[in-house]
Design an enzyme around this catalytic site. Structure first.
Site, short mmCIF file in Angstrom:
data_model
loop_
_atom_site.label_atom_id
_atom_site.label_comp_id
_atom_site.label_asym_id
_atom_site.label_seq_id
_atom_site.Cartn_x
_atom_site.Cartn_y
_atom_site.Cartn_z
N TYR A 1 0.67 -1.15 -0.16
CA TYR A 1 0.09 -0.25 0.08
C TYR A 1 1.10 1.27 0.03
CZ TYR A 1 -4.69 -1.95 0.87
OH TYR A 1 -5.91 -2.60 0.69
N LYS B 1 1.74 -13.65 6.15
CA LYS B 1 1.99 -14.63 5.15
C LYS B 1 3.44 -14.77 4.97
CE LYS B 1 -0.22 -16.31 2.40
NZ LYS B 1 -0.85 -17.82 2.19
N ASP C 1 -4.35 -16.86 5.82
CA ASP C 1 -5.36 -17.53 5.25
C ASP C 1 -6.27 -18.55 6.46
OD1 ASP C 1 -3.11 -18.49 4.84
OD2 ASP C 1 -3.56 -19.93 3.51
N ASP D 1 -6.46 -4.45 5.99
CA ASP D 1 -7.59 -4.17 5.29
C ASP D 1 -8.61 -5.33 5.00
OD1 ASP D 1 -9.33 -2.54 3.60
OD2 ASP D 1 -7.86 -2.23 2.08
#
Ligand code: NAD
Length: 399
Positions: free
Chosen positions: A149, A219, A259, A283
């Site tokens: 971002y 992740k 996840d 987000d």
């Protein structure tokens, strides 16, 4: 006018009549901002009997600022938020075309508001798509200034994208870009410093509020140095600065791959309390959790720099042009952001007045049209009427 001051350690010194800059916002901003002010003013009056008062100071940003002043984000607005330290804003139209990509991102980056804080809890009576929304009680610390971002990207076909690819290929030996001719490129910076200050803020918050755990969501199994770095630096700063709390069991620090976290947050949300994560994960996670407890109209948020003391509290939804001007918008996202602002200022008695009044209103079926039809005893009120109802709940309570 009375300014909130900030001590060198970042703690606030709040006068009894602090000046609070506010942006009304575009679209439904004109409806939710007065509703929020009315409710907060009533709560402060009720809690402190006239000894304290919020001194609202309007500043401009967004489409209305552009029409009046020819700029979406006037310098005076940025200065007001910086000088007065704490402010609140309604939703802003995202400018179309060149210049600023997003006003929210410009404010966050301009003031280095590195924490996006999103508490997520359920209010009894509010409809939810899950069986046990009452088990969702989390506070998300989303890193706000780094990650993909950061806005460092180049579009396919431009000389910059070509130059970047040539650098990767020729100088870094990168042969893995599958379709180099048609690729756009983005850069994902994640630093030790940025990760540490975010996780530090999350741990401090957990300890200050007696919360049991901080979960680092990442992740790092795939993005080993960026997201993996976030996890490693997070554990390190927690051990270094909060070792005593960790060793005594007062605070648990753990991690979860993003996840798996999205699954677990649905299946066993009670396992999570404070969540610290990177910008993009944060987000997605914030919006998913908001949906779990009743959605977009009631999710509050804030952007905070705990070192400078600067903070902007905000409605988390957009300008909702489809319903603007119809007196139907739910003002609770901004009202609850106002509650967060009161807590941040240490005016917790006033914050509780609002929260309890909302709890009573929802439990009795009083809500705006987005929620009321799904409540057992639902009673749909217009935005203004709902705000008036909450004010009367505050003023007539025995708190
Ligand atoms: P949106 O959040 O404005 O609306 C999405 C849907 O949710 C609409 O159907 C709307 O009516 C409904 N909705 C939103 N808030 C509601 C509320 N409080 N009560 C009842 N219903 C509500 O998102 P969008 O339509 O994608 O964006 C519209 C504009 O807002 C765009 O210019 C966008 O860039 C901007 N935006 C601003 C912010 C911000 O300032 N924080 C955030 C998101 C979008």
């Amino acid at each position: 006018m009375s300014k909130i001051e900030v001590k060198p350690d970042g703690t606030l010194v709040v006068p009894s009549n602090p000046t609070i800059p506010f942006v009304t916002g575009d679209g439904v901003g004109a409806e939710i901002t007065p509703a929020m002010q009315q409710v907060l003013d009533a709560a402060v009056q009720k809690a402190y009997g006239g000894q304290r008062k919020l001194d609202w100071m309007e500043v401009q940003a967004g489409g209305t600022a552009y029409e009046a002043l020819g700029t979406y984000l006037p310098e005076e607005t940025m200065l007001a938020f910086r000088d007065y330290h704490i402010g609140i804003k309604g939703p802003l139209t995202t400018p179309v075309g060149g210049g600023i990509r997003s006003l929210n991102v410009a404010l966050r980056q301009g003031l280095d508001l590195y924490v996006c804080l999103r508490p997520v809890r359920w209010f009894s009576g509010v409809v939810s798509p899950v069986k046990h929304p009452e088990l969702v009680d989390m506070v998300i610390f989303r890193e706000n200034t780094e990650d993909i971002y950061a806005g460092i990207e180049w579009e396919t076909g431009t000389p910059e994208a070509e130059k970047f690819y040539r650098f990767l290929h020729d100088e870094m030996g990168v042969k893995k870009v599958r379709f180099p001719e048609t690729s756009s490129f983005g850069v994902k910076p994640v630093s030790r410093e940025g990760s540490e200050r975010l996780v530090r803020a999350a741990c401090r918050y957990a300890l200050a509020n007696g919360l049991p755990s901080v979960t680092l969501v990442h992740k790092g199994n795939i993005m080993k140095y960026t997201e993996g770095g976030f996890k490693r630096w997070g554990y390190e700063v927690a051990q270094r600065e909060f070792g005593e709390a960790l060793n005594s069991g007062k605070l648990v620090i753990k991690d979860c791959i993003a996840d798996a976290f999205l699954q677990n947050a649905l299946l066993k949300p009670e396992d999570y309390s404070v969540v610290a994560t990177l910008n993009l994960n944060g987000d997605y996670i914030s919006d998913m959790l908001a949906a779990q407890v009743g959605g977009i109209g009631i999710a509050p948020g804030a952007n905070i720099n705990y070192a400078t003391g600067n903070a902007i509290f905000e409605a988390t939804h957009g300008t909702a042009p489809d319903i603007a001007g119809h007196n139907v918008v739910n003002p609770c996202s901004l009202i609850l952001s106002g509650v967060m602002m009161l807590v941040h200022m240490g005016w917790t008695e006033a914050a509780s007045c609002v929260e309890h009044a909302l709890e009573r209103s929802f439990a009795a079926g009083y809500a705006t049209a987005d929620l009321a039809p799904f409540m057992p005893e639902g009673n749909a009120l217009g935005t203004r009427e709902f705000a008036e109802h909450v004010v009367s709940e505050i003023m007539n309570s025995n708190e």
